[in-house]
Design an enzyme around this catalytic site. Structure first.
Site, mmCIF file in Angstrom:
data_model
loop_
_atom_site.group_PDB
_atom_site.id
_atom_site.type_symbol
_atom_site.label_atom_id
_atom_site.label_comp_id
_atom_site.label_asym_id
_atom_site.label_seq_id
_atom_site.Cartn_x
_atom_site.Cartn_y
_atom_site.Cartn_z
ATOM 1 N N PRO A 23 -34.656 6.734 23.374
ATOM 2 C CA PRO A 23 -34.554 5.819 22.241
ATOM 3 C C PRO A 23 -35.200 6.362 20.965
ATOM 4 O O PRO A 23 -36.336 6.833 20.977
ATOM 5 C CB PRO A 23 -35.279 4.565 22.729
ATOM 6 C CG PRO A 23 -35.094 4.600 24.213
ATOM 7 C CD PRO A 23 -35.177 6.064 24.564
ATOM 8 N N CYS A 24 -34.445 6.285 19.876
ATOM 9 C CA CYS A 24 -34.909 6.844 18.602
ATOM 10 C C CYS A 24 -35.731 5.863 17.778
ATOM 11 O O CYS A 24 -36.406 6.261 16.833
ATOM 12 C CB CYS A 24 -33.723 7.334 17.781
ATOM 13 S SG CYS A 24 -32.643 6.004 17.202
ATOM 14 N N GLN A 25 -35.684 4.574 18.121
ATOM 15 C CA GLN A 25 -36.369 3.581 17.300
ATOM 16 C C GLN A 25 -37.853 3.890 17.111
ATOM 17 O O GLN A 25 -38.430 3.578 16.077
ATOM 18 C CB GLN A 25 -36.222 2.174 17.905
ATOM 19 C CG GLN A 25 -34.816 1.685 17.962
ATOM 20 C CD GLN A 25 -34.117 2.015 19.273
ATOM 21 O OE1 GLN A 25 -34.454 2.991 19.948
ATOM 22 N NE2 GLN A 25 -33.129 1.221 19.636
ATOM 23 N N PHE A 27 -39.174 6.717 16.669
ATOM 24 C CA PHE A 27 -39.387 7.896 15.843
ATOM 25 C C PHE A 27 -38.627 7.859 14.512
ATOM 26 O O PHE A 27 -38.920 8.634 13.614
ATOM 27 C CB PHE A 27 -38.965 9.148 16.625
ATOM 28 C CG PHE A 27 -39.570 9.215 17.992
ATOM 29 C CD1 PHE A 27 -40.903 9.566 18.152
ATOM 30 C CD2 PHE A 27 -38.838 8.888 19.114
ATOM 31 C CE1 PHE A 27 -41.479 9.611 19.412
ATOM 32 C CE2 PHE A 27 -39.404 8.925 20.376
ATOM 33 C CZ PHE A 27 -40.732 9.285 20.530
ATOM 34 N N SER A 28 -37.668 6.976 14.407
ATOM 35 C CA SER A 28 -36.788 6.924 13.242
ATOM 36 C C SER A 28 -37.499 6.417 11.991
ATOM 37 O O SER A 28 -38.362 5.543 12.059
ATOM 38 C CB SER A 28 -35.598 5.999 13.542
ATOM 39 O OG SER A 28 -34.803 5.834 12.397
#
Length: 105
Positions: A23-25, A27-28
């Site tokens: 999941p990128c949330q 790090f985004s």
């Protein structure tokens, strides 16, 4: 399909290359940027678990560009260490997916 945290390593068939994302949330730039303080960011450890058990010859991981910048680079260092701990030497690249997909990330 399903929740990777509920899949035993023995249930994953042999493979030569693992392609994975987490999941990128966490790090985004569009998210809260909590990095590994966000439980979703810790799902990276599941990739390490699968790599350690299955030992494919190679792997490709995908996430957002900010991963290399968040926490002053500490997040990507932690990922590199985790991959090293399960037996891999890692060479990473930041690639704009626009060369293969109709989006810019």
């Amino acid at each position: 399909a399903g929740d990777i945290t509920e899949v035993e390593g023995e249930d994953i068939g042999p493979h030569d290359i693992l392609t994975a994302g987490f999941p990128c949330q966490s790090f985004s730039q569009a998210g809260d940027q909590k990095s590994f303080e966000d439980p979703r960011g810790m799902l990276f450890l599941e990739i390490c678990r699968v790599l350690k058990h299955c030992q494919p010859a190679a792997f490709i991981l995908e996430n957002v560009a900010n991963l290399v910048h968040i926490d002053g680079g500490a997040a990507v260092e932690r990922i590199m260490e985790g991959l090293g701990e399960v037996g891999y030497e890692v060479d990473w690249r930041l690639v704009n997916c626009r060369v293969v997909l109709p989006q810019q990330r």
